[in-house]
Design an enzyme around this catalytic site. Structure first.
Site, PDB file in Angstrom:
ATOM      1  N   ILE A 180      -6.209   1.647   3.890  1.00  0.00           N
ATOM      2  CA  ILE A 180      -6.644   0.323   4.348  1.00  0.00           C
ATOM      3  C   ILE A 180      -6.642   0.270   5.872  1.00  0.00           C
ATOM      4  O   ILE A 180      -7.556  -0.278   6.494  1.00  0.00           O
ATOM      5  CB  ILE A 180      -5.759  -0.790   3.767  1.00  0.00           C
ATOM      6  CG1 ILE A 180      -5.686  -0.673   2.244  1.00  0.00           C
ATOM      7  CG2 ILE A 180      -6.289  -2.162   4.185  1.00  0.00           C
ATOM      8  CD1 ILE A 180      -7.013  -0.706   1.548  1.00  0.00           C
ATOM      9  N   ASP A 181      -5.626   0.850   6.493  1.00  0.00           N
ATOM     10  CA  ASP A 181      -5.609   0.944   7.956  1.00  0.00           C
ATOM     11  C   ASP A 181      -6.827   1.699   8.465  1.00  0.00           C
ATOM     12  O   ASP A 181      -7.487   1.284   9.430  1.00  0.00           O
ATOM     13  CB  ASP A 181      -4.343   1.654   8.430  1.00  0.00           C
ATOM     14  CG  ASP A 181      -3.134   0.730   8.497  1.00  0.00           C
ATOM     15  OD1 ASP A 181      -3.322  -0.496   8.544  1.00  0.00           O
ATOM     16  OD2 ASP A 181      -2.004   1.247   8.513  1.00  0.00           O
ATOM     17  N   VAL A 182      -7.120   2.834   7.834  1.00  0.00           N
ATOM     18  CA  VAL A 182      -8.231   3.667   8.299  1.00  0.00           C
ATOM     19  C   VAL A 182      -9.559   2.935   8.133  1.00  0.00           C
ATOM     20  O   VAL A 182     -10.386   2.896   9.063  1.00  0.00           O
ATOM     21  CB  VAL A 182      -8.245   5.019   7.543  1.00  0.00           C
ATOM     22  CG1 VAL A 182      -9.517   5.796   7.851  1.00  0.00           C
ATOM     23  CG2 VAL A 182      -7.019   5.850   7.941  1.00  0.00           C
ATOM     24  N   GLY A 185      -9.928   0.235  10.689  1.00  0.00           N
ATOM     25  CA  GLY A 185     -10.326   0.803  11.975  1.00  0.00           C
ATOM     26  C   GLY A 185     -11.811   1.116  12.039  1.00  0.00           C
ATOM     27  O   GLY A 185     -12.472   0.873  13.051  1.00  0.00           O
TER      28      GLY A 185
END
Length: 418
Positions: A180-182, A185
């Site tokens: 989810i972070d990736v 981003g």
């Protein structure tokens, strides 16, 4: 000199951990000048998220976690204590000259420093200001801190990841990477570039509101649309595909092998290759919809056959039959794969880039391994200038660029502002 797609764009990176830094690394790879602002002494949280740690030129472990290096290459690092009035003035001075600012503080967290969007918009109306939070700038959860694992759980992603309840190893699982972070981003980097394009016409910047939860819901694509269409929530099914069959892993003679059959033609070729053409002629299996409906019966026939050869033998057998088949590799095996090697997907970058007149890095690490950016453009290719910087590596350089004299820089260091 090769022209980069974002040459001339200056990015002020106030983010830390992964989602924000992944966005700014993408912009840096595309040629933007990204200045990463970090806390003095401590730096970005991920500098300490280890083991594993980088090894110095003598092979000894350092205190620099490898996590940080995965999302901060091609950037310049400056340390500023933004809790001090003078530190805030320095950041405002840099923001006045920047095209983009990316931050991932809690909602309203930068307002106390006059570093929020409204404050900086008065300083630089052309500034594109991207805020990355767990739950966005609005809604009942806006004030909450958000982390990838929490959002994987809340969004329903863990309800469709893992083996089914009642099976060995059954239960909800997170994805093995902070996906989810990736993805956040990547969405943020897309939004920033769209805002830069819009600014070309309007002359004005804008505020971008990126939320991990929003992204987590969006990336569940066919699973989410399937639920919305049917009203039935999907469940965990291991490596099975809810809408395709056979599309999963199978035990082989020496491990496991993956089949990813996506259409009826591929299935017919598979059946002919394993000497069971009658399967594709069977009404239960002739079409994908029927194969999904009769999945259990099909797997009962396939499982014994798939155990008769090794994974390598299956891959070789199907390679020229246009039947998608592959091994389930470890990372070590993946980096040793001839296709990965041929594409040059590992890269070893110098910590100091092309600078020849600087002292060795204080942690003794001169080269950092990593994975290349997968974007390949013929006219404006990705550029690799330097590995993730050591903490504060470019502080003097950046401060001189905004007009500070060496005496001023020395005073700021003495007062522990930078």
């Amino acid at each position: 000199m090769t022209l980069s797609a974002l040459s001339g764009i200056k990015v002020l990176d106030l983010s830390r951990v992964l989602a924000g830094p992944w966005c700014t690394q993408m912009l840096a790879d595309l040629g933007a000048d990204v200045i990463k602002v970090e806390r003095p002494i401590a730096g970005d949280d991920t500098r300490h998220w280890g083991p594993p740690f980088l090894r110095d030129d003598d092979g000894e472990a350092t205190q620099q976690a490898s996590y940080y290096t995965s999302c901060n290459r091609n950037k310049r690092s400056i340390t500023i204590d933004m809790a001090t009035p003078e530190g805030q003035r320095l950041i405002r001075k840099m923001a006045a000259e920047a095209d983009v600012l990316v931050e991932n503080f809690k909602v309203g967290g930068l307002k106390q420093y006059s570093l929020d969007y409204d404050s900086l918009n008065t300083v630089n109306p052309r500034l594109i200001y991207c805020s990355v939070t767990g739950f966005g700038q609005t809604g009942p959860y806006a004030e909450r801190a958000g982390y990838d694992l929490m959002v994987q759980a809340m969004s329903g992603l863990m309800s469709i990841t893992g083996h089914a309840d009642g099976e060995p190893g059954g239960g909800p699982l997170k994805v093995g990477v902070a996906v989810i972070d990736v993805f956040t981003g990547l969405y943020a980097a897309n939004a920033v570039q769209a805002a830069l394009h819009a600014r070309n016409a309007s002359g004005k910047g804008q505020h971008i509101d990126m939320a991990l939860l929003d992204v987590a819901m969006a990336i569940q694509c066919n699973q989410a649309s399937g639920y919305l269409a049917s009203g039935k929530a999907p469940t965990r099914a291991g490596n099975l595909h809810p809408s395709l069959a056979p599309y999963q892993d199978f035990p082989s003679a020496d491990g496991n092998v993956l089949l990813a059959i996506g259409n009826d033609g591929q299935f017919a070729r598979f059946c002919a290759t394993v000497n069971h053409p009658e399967w594709s002629a069977d009404e239960r299996f002739a079409t994908n919809s029927n194969r999904v409906k009769h999945r259990a019966a099909l797997l009962a026939l396939m499982m014994p056959v798939m155990k008769t050869r090794t994974t390598g033998e299956w891959v070789t057998l199907f390679e020229d039959k246009a039947v998608p088949c592959g091994p389930i590799n470890t990372l070590a095996e993946a980096f040793d794969d001839p296709q990965v090697k041929a594409r040059g997907l590992r890269i070893d970058l110098p910590r100091w880039g092309n600078e020849a007149d600087v002292a060795p890095a204080p942690d003794g690490v001169s080269t950092v391994p990593g994975v290349v950016n997968p974007i390949r453009m013929s006219g404006t290719p990705i550029t690799y200038r330097n590995a993730a910087p050591s903490l504060g590596q470019h502080t003097d350089e950046v401060l001189r660029e905004i007009g500070l004299a060496d005496a001023d820089i020395a005073r700021l260091k003495t007062e522990k502002i930078v």
